[in-house]
Design a protein around this motif. Structure first.
Motif, mmCIF file in Angstrom:
data_model
loop_
_atom_site.group_PDB
_atom_site.id
_atom_site.type_symbol
_atom_site.label_atom_id
_atom_site.label_comp_id
_atom_site.label_asym_id
_atom_site.label_seq_id
_atom_site.Cartn_x
_atom_site.Cartn_y
_atom_site.Cartn_z
ATOM 1 N N LYS A 1 -9.978 -0.117 -1.879
ATOM 2 C CA LYS A 1 -8.737 -0.857 -2.167
ATOM 3 C C LYS A 1 -7.947 -1.131 -0.891
ATOM 4 C CE LYS A 1 -8.107 0.788 -6.899
ATOM 5 N NZ LYS A 1 -7.252 1.574 -7.804
ATOM 6 N N ALA B 1 -9.632 -3.874 1.019
ATOM 7 C CA ALA B 1 -9.385 -5.174 0.387
ATOM 8 C C ALA B 1 -7.968 -5.664 0.653
ATOM 9 C CB ALA B 1 -9.634 -5.084 -1.119
ATOM 10 N N ALA B 2 -7.014 -4.740 0.691
ATOM 11 C CA ALA B 2 -5.613 -5.105 0.899
ATOM 12 C C ALA B 2 -5.338 -5.547 2.337
ATOM 13 C CB ALA B 2 -4.700 -3.930 0.531
ATOM 14 N N ASP C 1 -11.885 3.805 1.709
ATOM 15 C CA ASP C 1 -10.958 3.412 0.653
ATOM 16 C C ASP C 1 -11.114 1.907 0.420
ATOM 17 O OD1 ASP C 1 -8.698 2.545 -0.811
ATOM 18 O OD2 ASP C 1 -7.468 4.168 -0.004
ATOM 19 N N VAL D 1 0.857 -1.184 0.000
ATOM 20 C CA VAL D 1 0.000 0.000 0.000
ATOM 21 C C VAL D 1 0.894 1.235 0.000
ATOM 22 C CG1 VAL D 1 -1.882 -1.185 1.210
ATOM 23 C CG2 VAL D 1 -0.167 0.076 2.537
#
Length: 149
Positions: free
Chosen positions: A117, A120-121, A115, A93
């Motif tokens: 993304k 998900a990360a 956020d 990230v």
């Protein structure tokens, strides 16, 4: 206590974002918001962009920045730069996002972020506003009028 990132703070302070209502609701349930100190830099950057595209006036932007500073300054967390770098490399990230993740890990709470993304990360350290609201609602004291006790 709630740990929030820049997009959630911005939603609280600037009322025309998709998450403004949810951010205000979360703040009403738990006004003890914490964030990583870099959030104020990110907020000032977003505010300058809003002024350039005429979404806010200079006076409005200054007022929002002042409010952000007053609300958050006493509760800022300063991430250690090298630890943030390690976190960024571990989860792939940005170093900016890693600072918030490091704060979450250090406090033992999930970062509230919209956020997608980032969530998900690193789902183990993040949650949506919706999930944070659900969690706060479960732990918030229920008001019972004295005459019903």
């Amino acid at each position: 206590m709630v740990l929030v990132d820049t997009n959630v703070i911005f939603a609280l302070l600037v009322r025309n974002t998709p998450w403004s209502e949810s951010a205000r609701e979360l703040y009403g349930l738990d006004p003890d918001w914490r964030t990583e100190s870099h959030a104020l830099v990110e907020i000032s950057n977003v505010l300058s962009r809003y002024v350039r595209v005429r979404e806010l006036t200079v006076l409005q932007a200054v007022a929002v920045m002042t409010e952000a500073d007053q609300r958050l300054q006493p509760r800022l967390i300063a991430a250690v730069h090298v630890d943030a770098l390690r976190m960024a490399l571990k989860y792939k990230v940005s170093a900016y996002d890693a600072r918030f993740l490091l704060s979450a890990a250090g406090l033992g709470v999930k970062l509230v972020t919209e956020d997608v993304k980032l969530r998900a990360a690193v789902p183990s350290l993040t949650q949506s506003l919706h999930d944070a609201l659900a969690a706060c609602s479960l732990t918030a004291p229920t008001y019972v009028p004295a005459h019903q006790k």
